[in-house]
Design a protein around this motif. Structure first.
Motif, PDB file in Angstrom:
ATOM      1  N   ARG A  54      -2.004  17.014  30.457  1.00 43.06           N
ATOM      2  CA  ARG A  54      -2.997  16.637  29.469  1.00 43.06           C
ATOM      3  C   ARG A  54      -3.046  15.117  29.335  1.00 43.06           C
ATOM      4  O   ARG A  54      -2.035  14.442  29.498  1.00 43.06           O
ATOM      5  N   ASN A  55      -4.248  14.607  29.060  1.00 45.89           N
ATOM      6  CA  ASN A  55      -4.426  13.168  28.816  1.00 45.89           C
ATOM      7  C   ASN A  55      -3.742  12.314  29.878  1.00 45.89           C
ATOM      8  O   ASN A  55      -2.972  11.406  29.573  1.00 45.89           O
ATOM      9  N   LYS A  56      -4.026  12.620  31.116  1.00 47.28           N
ATOM     10  CA  LYS A  56      -3.398  11.909  32.226  1.00 47.28           C
ATOM     11  C   LYS A  56      -4.149  10.613  32.483  1.00 47.28           C
ATOM     12  O   LYS A  56      -5.355  10.614  32.772  1.00 47.28           O
ATOM     13  N   GLY A  57      -3.462   9.489  32.366  1.00 46.49           N
ATOM     14  CA  GLY A  57      -4.086   8.186  32.564  1.00 46.49           C
ATOM     15  C   GLY A  57      -4.036   7.730  34.005  1.00 46.49           C
ATOM     16  O   GLY A  57      -3.615   8.480  34.898  1.00 46.49           O
ATOM     17  N   PRO A  58      -4.427   6.485  34.249  1.00 44.59           N
ATOM     18  CA  PRO A  58      -4.489   5.997  35.631  1.00 44.59           C
ATOM     19  C   PRO A  58      -3.129   5.714  36.250  1.00 44.59           C
ATOM     20  O   PRO A  58      -3.030   5.567  37.469  1.00 44.59           O
ATOM     21  N   LEU A  59      -2.062   5.594  35.429  1.00 45.10           N
ATOM     22  CA  LEU A  59      -0.725   5.318  35.937  1.00 45.10           C
ATOM     23  C   LEU A  59       0.281   6.266  35.314  1.00 45.10           C
ATOM     24  O   LEU A  59       0.079   6.748  34.193  1.00 45.10           O
ATOM     25  N   PRO A  60       1.390   6.565  36.005  1.00 47.23           N
ATOM     26  CA  PRO A  60       2.468   7.326  35.361  1.00 47.23           C
ATOM     27  C   PRO A  60       2.911   6.610  34.090  1.00 47.23           C
ATOM     28  O   PRO A  60       2.891   5.374  34.021  1.00 47.23           O
ATOM     29  N   ARG A  61       3.313   7.387  33.061  1.00 43.76           N
ATOM     30  CA  ARG A  61       3.576   6.774  31.757  1.00 43.76           C
ATOM     31  C   ARG A  61       4.738   5.786  31.767  1.00 43.76           C
ATOM     32  O   ARG A  61       4.829   4.916  30.911  1.00 43.76           O
ATOM     33  N   GLU A  62       5.646   5.897  32.773  1.00 46.85           N
ATOM     34  CA  GLU A  62       6.746   4.932  32.853  1.00 46.85           C
ATOM     35  C   GLU A  62       6.307   3.611  33.492  1.00 46.85           C
ATOM     36  O   GLU A  62       7.068   2.648  33.498  1.00 46.85           O
ATOM     37  N   TRP A  63       5.100   3.572  34.014  1.00 51.80           N
ATOM     38  CA  TRP A  63       4.561   2.336  34.577  1.00 51.80           C
ATOM     39  C   TRP A  63       3.524   1.783  33.607  1.00 51.80           C
ATOM     40  O   TRP A  63       2.449   2.361  33.431  1.00 51.80           O
ATOM     41  N   LEU A  64       3.852   0.665  32.992  1.00 53.43           N
ATOM     42  CA  LEU A  64       2.915   0.060  32.067  1.00 53.43           C
ATOM     43  C   LEU A  64       2.207  -1.124  32.722  1.00 53.43           C
ATOM     44  O   LEU A  64       2.683  -1.681  33.700  1.00 53.43           O
ATOM     45  N   TRP A  65       1.108  -1.484  32.155  1.00 54.18           N
ATOM     46  CA  TRP A  65       0.306  -2.574  32.683  1.00 54.18           C
ATOM     47  C   TRP A  65       0.981  -3.918  32.462  1.00 54.18           C
ATOM     48  O   TRP A  65       1.862  -4.054  31.618  1.00 54.18           O
ATOM     49  N   ALA A  66       0.562  -4.912  33.203  1.00 53.11           N
ATOM     50  CA  ALA A  66       1.076  -6.274  33.024  1.00 53.11           C
ATOM     51  C   ALA A  66       0.309  -6.940  31.891  1.00 53.11           C
ATOM     52  O   ALA A  66      -0.912  -7.088  31.956  1.00 53.11           O
ATOM     53  N   TYR A  67       1.034  -7.327  30.849  1.00 53.25           N
ATOM     54  CA  TYR A  67       0.407  -8.002  29.722  1.00 53.25           C
ATOM     55  C   TYR A  67       0.343  -9.500  30.003  1.00 53.25           C
ATOM     56  O   TYR A  67       1.346 -10.121  30.351  1.00 53.25           O
ATOM     57  N   THR A  68      -0.822 -10.086  29.865  1.00 48.54           N
ATOM     58  CA  THR A  68      -1.004 -11.504  30.191  1.00 48.54           C
ATOM     59  C   THR A  68      -1.494 -12.318  28.987  1.00 48.54           C
ATOM     60  O   THR A  68      -1.951 -13.449  29.142  1.00 48.54           O
ATOM     61  N   GLY A  69      -1.376 -11.737  27.790  1.00 44.48           N
ATOM     62  CA  GLY A  69      -1.888 -12.413  26.608  1.00 44.48           C
ATOM     63  C   GLY A  69      -0.862 -13.297  25.926  1.00 44.48           C
ATOM     64  O   GLY A  69       0.159 -13.695  26.504  1.00 44.48           O
ATOM     65  N   THR A  70      -1.111 -13.605  24.668  1.00 44.79           N
ATOM     66  CA  THR A  70      -0.254 -14.470  23.866  1.00 44.79           C
ATOM     67  C   THR A  70       1.110 -13.820  23.654  1.00 44.79           C
ATOM     68  O   THR A  70       1.181 -12.619  23.377  1.00 44.79           O
ATOM     69  N   PRO A  71       2.220 -14.564  23.778  1.00 49.18           N
ATOM     70  CA  PRO A  71       3.544 -13.975  23.536  1.00 49.18           C
ATOM     71  C   PRO A  71       3.711 -13.625  22.055  1.00 49.18           C
ATOM     72  O   PRO A  71       2.913 -14.034  21.213  1.00 49.18           O
ATOM     73  N   PRO A  72       4.775 -12.847  21.720  1.00 48.85           N
ATOM     74  CA  PRO A  72       4.982 -12.458  20.326  1.00 48.85           C
ATOM     75  C   PRO A  72       5.006 -13.677  19.403  1.00 48.85           C
ATOM     76  O   PRO A  72       5.578 -14.722  19.731  1.00 48.85           O
ATOM     77  N   ARG A  73       4.391 -13.552  18.224  1.00 49.59           N
ATOM     78  CA  ARG A  73       4.340 -14.654  17.265  1.00 49.59           C
ATOM     79  C   ARG A  73       4.317 -14.085  15.848  1.00 49.59           C
ATOM     80  O   ARG A  73       3.850 -12.955  15.641  1.00 49.59           O
ATOM     81  N   PRO A  74       4.817 -14.840  14.867  1.00 52.47           N
ATOM     82  CA  PRO A  74       4.858 -14.331  13.501  1.00 52.47           C
ATOM     83  C   PRO A  74       3.472 -14.341  12.869  1.00 52.47           C
ATOM     84  O   PRO A  74       2.609 -15.136  13.241  1.00 52.47           O
ATOM     85  N   PHE A  75       3.272 -13.432  11.939  1.00 51.19           N
ATOM     86  CA  PHE A  75       2.024 -13.417  11.188  1.00 51.19           C
ATOM     87  C   PHE A  75       1.971 -14.666  10.309  1.00 51.19           C
ATOM     88  O   PHE A  75       2.986 -15.070   9.740  1.00 51.19           O
TER      89      PHE A  75
END
Length: 283
Positions: free
Chosen positions: A254-275
């Motif tokens: 069910r709800n099978k995405g484009p990649l196996p769930r243990e393979w996540l996409w490469a995040y290229t956005g802003t690194p973690p930051r405080p609110f």
């Protein structure tokens, strides 16, 4: 009062979706003038496609060659976006028609449209030949314009997976056989092979004809205009889409995405930051 205003409501209704394709009334179905019961069991599916699109029945050889082209492009595996989408849609619990529609809707200029582009390219060269230009000169001139002002790959050549697309040589071989029997004249096969040879000469390496270029040869030989080439590809690939959607629907995932769930996409956005405001002095 205009002619439109003079017509009765029934006349207006009958003309609203007027068509030369089908005649239907209670107990009667005629396709291009032929009784459906006379076609059933006597005419192949490729021949019916021809009849619906062209208005006349093809010869047996014409229908056979159309069927060959349609059969060659039915599937290219789940790595093809349309097939992957059909399978993912099936895991979302939609009906098989929705899975097929989702897949077919991505068959556009990039994925699925190369055959139309290839046949348009061939057609430009054929038009120049009809005007008296020699084959080699016509091919060279069209490639000059392509490399000078257009982007991307020459339509109908090369494949991102196959050094040589295994479907193309066989389709060209069969095209030559049908041409030798006089079913077609072989001019589009000549054009495609001349393009392949000239591109190889210019680039110093062979970029072989692919499935889109080879089926475009056949559709051109059979007299189909370029826009219908894309529609015929959709008909062909719909077979693979249906098969994959059905196969996937028989599995429990069910709800099978484009990649196996243990393979996540490469995040290229802003690194973690405080609110803003959190952790500041005096808060």
């Amino acid at each position: 009062m205009s002619d439109v205003e003079k017509k009765s409501g029934r006349e207006r209704g009958e003309e609203w979706w007027q068509t030369g394709i089908i005649e239907m009334s209670p107990g009667v179905i005629r396709l291009r003038g032929y009784e459906i019961q006379d076609l059933i069991g006597r005419v192949s599916f490729p021949a019916v496609i021809w009849l619906m699109l062209r208005g006349e029945l093809p010869s047996e050889d014409q229908a056979a060659l159309l069927g060959i082209a349609l059969g060659a492009a039915v599937d290219h595996g789940p790595q093809a976006p349309s097939i992957a989408i059909a399978r993912m849609a099936a895991t979302c619990g939609v009906g098989i028609n929705s899975a097929m529609a989702s897949a077919i809707n991505v068959l556009g200029d990039v994925h699925g449209g190369a055959g139309e582009q290839a046949l348009s390219f061939y057609g430009d060269i054929a038009l120049a030949i009809d005007g008296g230009t020699a084959l080699g000169e016509a091919v060279s001139a069209r490639l000059d314009r392509f490399f000078a002002g257009e982007k991307g790959y020459v339509p109908g050549l090369g494949h991102r997976f196959h050094p040589v697309d295994p479907r193309a040589p066989r389709l060209l071989e069969l095209t030559r056989e049908f041409a030798a029997r006089g079913v077609i004249n072989g001019r589009f096969a000549d054009i495609a092979e001349a393009i392949e040879a000239e591109v190889a000469r210019r680039k110093g390496k062979r970029i072989p004809l692919n499935i889109d270029g080879a089926t475009a040869v056949i559709y051109g030989e059979l007299g189909f205009p370029p826009p219908l080439t894309r529609g015929l590809f959709v008909l062909s690939r719909s077979v693979g889409i249906l098969a994959h959607a059905w196969e996937q629907s028989q599995q429990s995932e069910r709800n099978k995405g484009p990649l196996p769930r243990e393979w996540l996409w490469a995040y290229t956005g802003t690194p973690p930051r405080p609110f803003p405001g959190e952790g500041e002095a005096g808060e």
